[in-house]
Design a protein around this motif. Structure first.
Motif, PDB file in Angstrom:
ATOM      1  N   GLU A 381      -5.326   0.208 -17.038  1.00 37.47           N
ATOM      2  CA  GLU A 381      -6.041  -0.966 -16.512  1.00 37.47           C
ATOM      3  C   GLU A 381      -5.108  -2.171 -16.348  1.00 37.47           C
ATOM      4  OE1 GLU A 381      -7.312  -0.689 -20.965  1.00 37.47           O
ATOM      5  OE2 GLU A 381      -6.937   0.691 -19.272  1.00 37.47           O
ATOM      6  N   GLU A 382      -4.066  -2.256 -17.193  1.00 42.23           N
ATOM      7  CA  GLU A 382      -3.084  -3.333 -17.017  1.00 42.23           C
ATOM      8  C   GLU A 382      -2.414  -3.215 -15.651  1.00 42.23           C
ATOM      9  OE1 GLU A 382      -0.351  -4.524 -20.584  1.00 42.23           O
ATOM     10  OE2 GLU A 382      -0.831  -2.403 -20.849  1.00 42.23           O
ATOM     11  N   ILE A 383      -2.017  -1.995 -15.316  1.00 44.87           N
ATOM     12  CA  ILE A 383      -1.298  -1.786 -14.048  1.00 44.87           C
ATOM     13  C   ILE A 383      -2.234  -2.050 -12.873  1.00 44.87           C
ATOM     14  CG2 ILE A 383      -0.088  -0.073 -12.630  1.00 44.87           C
ATOM     15  CD1 ILE A 383       0.978   1.147 -15.235  1.00 44.87           C
ATOM     16  N   ARG A 384      -3.480  -1.584 -12.973  1.00 44.09           N
ATOM     17  CA  ARG A 384      -4.448  -1.838 -11.886  1.00 44.09           C
ATOM     18  C   ARG A 384      -4.621  -3.345 -11.666  1.00 44.09           C
ATOM     19  NH1 ARG A 384      -6.288   2.383  -9.767  1.00 44.09           N
ATOM     20  NH2 ARG A 384      -6.775   4.301 -10.884  1.00 44.09           N
ATOM     21  N   ALA A 385      -4.713  -4.092 -12.780  1.00 43.45           N
ATOM     22  CA  ALA A 385      -4.924  -5.540 -12.664  1.00 43.45           C
ATOM     23  C   ALA A 385      -3.708  -6.240 -12.066  1.00 43.45           C
ATOM     24  CB  ALA A 385      -5.232  -6.120 -14.044  1.00 43.45           C
ATOM     25  N   LEU A 386      -2.526  -5.728 -12.332  1.00 41.57           N
ATOM     26  CA  LEU A 386      -1.303  -6.343 -11.813  1.00 41.57           C
ATOM     27  C   LEU A 386      -1.032  -5.965 -10.357  1.00 41.57           C
ATOM     28  CD1 LEU A 386       1.025  -5.776 -14.918  1.00 41.57           C
ATOM     29  CD2 LEU A 386       0.368  -8.013 -13.996  1.00 41.57           C
ATOM     30  N   LEU A 387      -1.557  -4.800  -9.925  1.00 46.14           N
ATOM     31  CA  LEU A 387      -1.234  -4.278  -8.587  1.00 46.14           C
ATOM     32  C   LEU A 387      -2.505  -3.972  -7.787  1.00 46.14           C
ATOM     33  CD1 LEU A 387       1.555  -1.715  -9.699  1.00 46.14           C
ATOM     34  CD2 LEU A 387       1.850  -4.126  -9.096  1.00 46.14           C
ATOM     35  N   PRO A 388      -3.352  -4.988  -7.546  1.00 49.14           N
ATOM     36  CA  PRO A 388      -4.642  -4.706  -6.891  1.00 49.14           C
ATOM     37  C   PRO A 388      -4.564  -4.676  -5.354  1.00 49.14           C
ATOM     38  CG  PRO A 388      -4.500  -7.032  -7.452  1.00 49.14           C
ATOM     39  CD  PRO A 388      -3.224  -6.410  -7.912  1.00 49.14           C
ATOM     40  N   ASP A 389      -3.418  -5.035  -4.778  1.00 47.06           N
ATOM     41  CA  ASP A 389      -3.318  -5.240  -3.330  1.00 47.06           C
ATOM     42  C   ASP A 389      -3.597  -3.953  -2.548  1.00 47.06           C
ATOM     43  OD1 ASP A 389      -1.444  -6.365  -5.171  1.00 47.06           O
ATOM     44  OD2 ASP A 389      -0.569  -7.550  -3.558  1.00 47.06           O
ATOM     45  N   PRO A 390      -4.407  -4.050  -1.482  1.00 46.96           N
ATOM     46  CA  PRO A 390      -4.553  -2.894  -0.585  1.00 46.96           C
ATOM     47  C   PRO A 390      -3.227  -2.637   0.148  1.00 46.96           C
ATOM     48  CG  PRO A 390      -5.878  -4.767   0.166  1.00 46.96           C
ATOM     49  CD  PRO A 390      -5.225  -5.190  -1.091  1.00 46.96           C
ATOM     50  N   VAL A 391      -2.927  -1.375   0.380  1.00 43.38           N
ATOM     51  CA  VAL A 391      -1.668  -1.015   1.045  1.00 43.38           C
ATOM     52  C   VAL A 391      -1.944  -0.725   2.513  1.00 43.38           C
ATOM     53  CG1 VAL A 391       0.265   0.615   1.087  1.00 43.38           C
ATOM     54  CG2 VAL A 391      -0.722  -0.085  -1.108  1.00 43.38           C
ATOM     55  N   GLU A 392      -1.371  -1.531   3.365  1.00 43.64           N
ATOM     56  CA  GLU A 392      -1.553  -1.339   4.816  1.00 43.64           C
ATOM     57  C   GLU A 392      -0.935  -0.022   5.248  1.00 43.64           C
ATOM     58  OE1 GLU A 392      -0.433  -4.453   7.507  1.00 43.64           O
ATOM     59  OE2 GLU A 392      -0.939  -5.987   6.015  1.00 43.64           O
ATOM     60  N   GLY A 393      -1.641   0.669   6.152  1.00 41.63           N
ATOM     61  CA  GLY A 393      -1.101   1.908   6.708  1.00 41.63           C
ATOM     62  C   GLY A 393      -1.314   3.118   5.831  1.00 41.63           C
ATOM     63  N   ALA A 394      -1.894   2.913   4.647  1.00 51.45           N
ATOM     64  CA  ALA A 394      -2.148   4.046   3.747  1.00 51.45           C
ATOM     65  C   ALA A 394      -3.587   4.516   3.928  1.00 51.45           C
ATOM     66  CB  ALA A 394      -1.921   3.619   2.302  1.00 51.45           C
ATOM     67  N   THR A 395      -3.920   5.638   3.299  1.00 54.30           N
ATOM     68  CA  THR A 395      -5.295   6.121   3.298  1.00 54.30           C
ATOM     69  C   THR A 395      -6.222   4.988   2.876  1.00 54.30           C
ATOM     70  OG1 THR A 395      -4.346   8.199   2.503  1.00 54.30           O
ATOM     71  CG2 THR A 395      -6.748   8.012   2.450  1.00 54.30           C
ATOM     72  N   GLU A 396      -7.388   4.907   3.522  1.00 52.11           N
ATOM     73  CA  GLU A 396      -8.287   3.769   3.289  1.00 52.11           C
ATOM     74  C   GLU A 396      -8.617   3.608   1.809  1.00 52.11           C
ATOM     75  OE1 GLU A 396     -12.535   2.004   4.873  1.00 52.11           O
ATOM     76  OE2 GLU A 396     -11.721   3.807   5.785  1.00 52.11           O
ATOM     77  N   GLY A 397      -8.582   2.348   1.349  1.00 48.32           N
ATOM     78  CA  GLY A 397      -8.941   2.040  -0.036  1.00 48.32           C
ATOM     79  C   GLY A 397      -7.785   2.149  -1.017  1.00 48.32           C
ATOM     80  N   THR A 398      -6.604   2.572  -0.528  1.00 48.33           N
ATOM     81  CA  THR A 398      -5.452   2.732  -1.432  1.00 48.33           C
ATOM     82  C   THR A 398      -4.905   1.368  -1.849  1.00 48.33           C
ATOM     83  OG1 THR A 398      -4.801   4.822  -0.383  1.00 48.33           O
ATOM     84  CG2 THR A 398      -3.103   3.660  -1.644  1.00 48.33           C
ATOM     85  N   THR A 399      -4.719   1.191  -3.152  1.00 48.19           N
ATOM     86  CA  THR A 399      -4.092  -0.048  -3.633  1.00 48.19           C
ATOM     87  C   THR A 399      -2.644   0.247  -4.049  1.00 48.19           C
ATOM     88  OG1 THR A 399      -4.666   0.307  -5.958  1.00 48.19           O
ATOM     89  CG2 THR A 399      -6.297  -0.844  -4.572  1.00 48.19           C
ATOM     90  N   LEU A 400      -1.885  -0.824  -4.226  1.00 44.27           N
ATOM     91  CA  LEU A 400      -0.514  -0.678  -4.724  1.00 44.27           C
ATOM     92  C   LEU A 400      -0.533   0.009  -6.093  1.00 44.27           C
ATOM     93  CD1 LEU A 400       2.505  -1.220  -4.519  1.00 44.27           C
ATOM     94  CD2 LEU A 400       2.091  -3.570  -5.271  1.00 44.27           C
ATOM     95  N   ALA A 443       3.398  11.167   1.213  1.00 45.08           N
ATOM     96  CA  ALA A 443       2.458  12.065   1.908  1.00 45.08           C
ATOM     97  C   ALA A 443       1.067  12.003   1.279  1.00 45.08           C
ATOM     98  CB  ALA A 443       2.998  13.496   1.858  1.00 45.08           C
ATOM     99  N   ARG A 444       1.018  11.876  -0.041  1.00 46.17           N
ATOM    100  CA  ARG A 444      -0.267  11.842  -0.760  1.00 46.17           C
ATOM    101  C   ARG A 444      -1.146  10.685  -0.272  1.00 46.17           C
ATOM    102  NH1 ARG A 444      -4.249  10.846  -3.142  1.00 46.17           N
ATOM    103  NH2 ARG A 444      -4.889  11.184  -5.305  1.00 46.17           N
ATOM    104  N   PHE A 445      -0.511   9.562   0.123  1.00 43.34           N
ATOM    105  CA  PHE A 445      -1.276   8.379   0.547  1.00 43.34           C
ATOM    106  C   PHE A 445      -1.140   8.080   2.040  1.00 43.34           C
ATOM    107  CE2 PHE A 445      -0.407   7.782  -3.997  1.00 43.34           C
ATOM    108  CZ  PHE A 445      -1.708   7.603  -4.466  1.00 43.34           C
ATOM    109  N   GLY A 446      -0.589   9.078   2.778  1.00 38.22           N
ATOM    110  CA  GLY A 446      -0.476   8.910   4.229  1.00 38.22           C
ATOM    111  C   GLY A 446       0.487   7.811   4.634  1.00 38.22           C
ATOM    112  N   LEU A 447       1.523   7.585   3.833  1.00 32.94           N
ATOM    113  CA  LEU A 447       2.485   6.508   4.109  1.00 32.94           C
ATOM    114  C   LEU A 447       3.714   7.040   4.827  1.00 32.94           C
ATOM    115  CD1 LEU A 447       2.466   4.726   0.636  1.00 32.94           C
ATOM    116  CD2 LEU A 447       1.978   3.595   2.812  1.00 32.94           C
TER     117      LEU A 447
END
Length: 760
Positions: A381-400, A443-447
């Motif tokens: 949860e620490e990492i999720r809170a620090l890296l919440p940004d959506p990643v452009e060009g990745a599978t929909e809903g993917t965060t950093l 490949a896992r996130f379509g990047l």
């Protein structure tokens, strides 16, 4: 003989896998300590950690020895170091316990030793502990007669008796009782033990032994390493796994001498795969850089979190060699990662390098107790809170956070197996480990694969910023000549191989620090240690500790490496002066090879010669190559003879179990193949000279020494080596000669031709 319960106790002392871990204090320590003992006057960070124990500790020295004899008391000797996890545990459980302290003070003269300050004392009593138990480690606990002879010893003791082990309190009381009831038997037994130790620890030439044949030694060592190699994860054991750069350096040399054979190819593959798996693993600090001391598991995943200077120095050199050999930038990146950590976290402003960072720290500023790894591990949860940004060009809903957690093996419930966390200090936490290739993660996130590097860098940057808010682990600011030598070699070799001049400059700054603070010009001798004092000054003990063999050997190696990287002849001149002093202080003229410590210290029962290349190479192993280099730079051929005599002294071990001495096995090949003197004749500032030097630095050649003949016939090298005066520049260009035993090849003026001569 010892009473049966005591013999049983001795057998139990080494079951460190089954011990209980200290829970630490639950209250805030008082601002004014209740107790202060004479360790408060010491400089060692380890001794100062124990200055407020209720134990009446003495440092190693005459005051303690005199008290033991005067009062006819046994000595309890406790040896450790400031970043040792189990040393902290035993202090919390036993040495801070008032009742146990009273038992110790009443019955024993208690002595504390920092093994990093006094490796000579540590080695004598560790030899005893290993011989009587088959195991060893720190904290080391040994009971001695008043004349310093050991009769019982162990490592960590829990405070109280358990189902399968005897507690420290019980052992203390039983030993005190034995001294009262069976003093004569104990004294007789201790004398027999000492005589046995003297016999089993002797290393000398037997008869007319000559150096062992290098071909057989190299082949046996390669086979033994190959048999113990972990094909999946690299390394040479199942667990625990140590980095052991000595093994990897042996394999690089074996490959260089067998490039075209299947065995040579396997040697290189074993070394490079191990280095890659270590760099991907949790033993590598992906956020704060550098390497932890060892992995507790087969996968290089969950480390013992302390960081040691000697590992960083050796690994920087080894990864830079991997880059030289493979050309793979991955290894250059890891080298730079290690050196970034040392520059930032282990560097003193005066130029020296600190010894270590602890494994234990407070999880938060409000925490009452330290936990191992707290500074380095993460909840999902620490990492999720620090890296919440959506990643452009990745599978929909993917965060950093999704990308980062997948790549570094982060799990919601933590990724540390309970089997590797018996005391639940890491429960729910994650140790970062690279488990996917960049291509698979992308490949896992379509990047696009090219985008992943920047995303992971940003993730690491944010975690680094967050981690900087946590309480840091204890930093051991002691500066040791030997370990500084290893680190100077790391910076110098990396600077040369990666063509990074700032690394060479940092190595030179540290060498100047050694000359200023750990060298006594009037006597020509090295000192062992100095310390960061108040206001960041550099301080020395009231009675400075003289340098040991390893201090001379690692500093001399560093100065040769620094000369080859910088071509400043002053470093060469100092190295040769130190080699003469090493010969004078430590050489064994009867049995050959060098003793680890000087003669003349009555408190040292044994003068030993190290016989194992472990986390650090043993000094005699490194000194073989040092002597060959010294002879090449000076023309003093008696140093070649000494190198052969060392190999002869260790001949039996080298032929039967060279895997215990891989660095010395490597040196047998250098000895038998004769060092190539690569001489570049040219103007140091000329572009053509620099190009030739870059060529030499880009090639891994284990049996070469480099020297620059700059035409200054009054310079140190020309005075040492008259043959240099006969070497000329061809057609006014920078010219290379490859010489063997001071007889030189035809001159070459192109880097391509020179490369061909260095890589036959």
């Amino acid at each position: 003989m010892l009473a049966a319960p005591l013999r049983r106790a001795r057998r139990c002392l080494f079951l460190s896998g089954s011990v209980t871990m200290a829970t630490g204090g639950t209250t805030t320590p008082p601002s004014v300590p209740r107790h202060t003992n004479r360790l408060i006057n010491e400089k060692s960070p380890y001794l100062l950690q124990h200055a407020h124990n209720p134990v009446d500790w003495y440092p190693w020295g005459q005051e303690a020895f005199d008290k033991a004899k005067r009062e006819n008391k046994l000595i309890f000797l406790s040896v450790g170091y400031s970043t040792c996890h189990w040393c902290h545990v035993m202090e919390e459980e036993s040495f801070k316990n008032k009742e146990i302290g009273e038992i110790m003070n009443k019955n024993f003269v208690c002595i504390k030793v920092d093994r990093e300050e006094r490796p000579d004392v540590d080695k004598v009593y560790m030899t005893f502990v290993q011989a009587t138990s088959g195991g060893g480690g720190w904290p080391m606990s040994v009971w001695l007669t008043p004349d310093l002879k050991p009769f019982v010893g162990g490592t960590y003791f829990p405070p109280e008796d358990g189902v399968h082990r005897v507690g420290f309190r019980t052992v203390l009381l039983r030993i005190a009782e034995q001294w009262k009831e069976n003093k004569d038997a104990l004294l007789e037994n201790s004398q027999k033990i000492l005589e046995t130790l003297q016999h089993i620890s002797e290393i000398c030439v037997r008869g007319q032994e000559s150096p062992p044949p290098s071909k057989e030694v190299m082949a046996t060592c390669f086979q033994q390493l190959s048999n113990s190699y972990d094909e999946d994860y690299g390394g040479f054991s199942k667990s625990p796994k140590f980095p052991t750069p000595v093994n990897l350096n042996f394999l690089f040399t074996y490959w260089a001498l067998h490039r075209t054979t299947p065995e040579g190819a396997r040697a290189l593959q074993m070394a490079l795969h191990t280095l890659k798996m270590m760099a991907h693993g949790g033993i590598h600090d992906h956020i704060g850089q550098g390497f932890h001391r060892y992995s507790t598991d087969q996968h290089w995943h969950v480390p013992h979190f302390e960081k040691m200077l000697y590992d960083q120095g050796q690994l920087a050199a080894t990864y830079s060699r991997a880059f030289q050999i493979s050309g793979d930038e991955f290894f250059a990146d890891v080298t730079q990662d290690i050196l970034l950590y040392v520059l930032r976290d282990l560097s003193d402003q005066a130029g020296g390098f600190y010894s270590a960072e602890d494994a234990d720290s407070y999880p938060t500023a409000a925490s009452q107790e330290k936990r191992e790894g707290a500074f380095c591990v993460w909840a999902a949860e620490e990492i999720r809170a620090l890296l919440p940004d959506p990643v452009e060009g990745a599978t929909e809903g993917t965060t950093l956070g999704d990308v980062f957690m997948h790549h570094y093996g982060v799990k919601e419930t933590g990724n540390v197996s309970p089997m590797k966390d018996p005391h639940q200090e890491l429960k729910g936490k994650n140790v970062l480990i690279v488990q996917c290739s960049p291509e698979l993660t992308a490949a896992r996130f379509g990047l696009e694969p090219g985008r992943l590097g920047a995303l992971l860098r940003e993730g690491r940057r944010r975690l680094s910023t967050a981690r900087a808010q946590r309480p840091r682990p204890h930093l051991d600011t002691k500066m040791l000549a030997a370990w500084n030598g290893l680190m100077i070699s790391g910076f110098a070799q990396a600077g040369a191989a990666l063509a990074q001049h700032e690394y060479v400059s940092r190595a030179a700054q540290a060498a100047a620090f050694l000359r200023r603070h750990l060298f006594h010009p009037a006597s020509g001798r090295l000192l062992r240690s100095c310390y960061r004092g108040k206001d960041s000054t550099v301080e020395q003990s009231a009675v400075p500790i003289q340098g040991f063999l390893e201090d001379y050997v690692f500093v001399i190696q560093a100065l040769f490496d620094l000369y080859e990287a910088s071509l400043e002849q002053g470093w060469l001149e100092w190295a040769l002066q130190l080699q003469h002093m090493q010969d004078k202080l430590f050489w064994d003229p009867k049995g050959f090879a060098y003793f680890s410590s000087e003669a003349g210290d009555p408190s040292l029962l044994l003068r030993l010669k190290g016989d194992q290349d472990g986390a650090e190479p043993t000094a005699n192993s490194i000194t073989v190559t040092n002597l060959l280099r010294a002879a090449s730079y000076s023309g003093h051929m008696e140093w070649v003879e000494k190198a052969g005599q060392i190999l002869a002294a260790f001949s039996e071990r080298l032929q039967k179990i060279p895997i215990t001495l891989p660095e010395m096995a490597r040196a047998t090949a250098v000895f038998h193949h004769t060092l190539k003197q690569v001489v570049i004749c040219g103007d140091p500032q000329g572009e053509d000279t620099k190009e030739m030097l870059r060529c030499v630095h880009s090639v891994f050649s284990p049996n070469k020494v480099l020297m620059l003949a700059d035409g200054d016939s009054s310079g140190f090298l020309y005075r040492q080596l008259p043959f240099l005066a006969s070497l000329e520049r061809k057609d006014g260009k920078a010219t290379a000669y490859v010489c063997s035993n001071f007889v030189c090849s035809l001159p070459v003026t192109s880097p391509q031709e020179l490369r061909g001569m260095l890589c036959p």
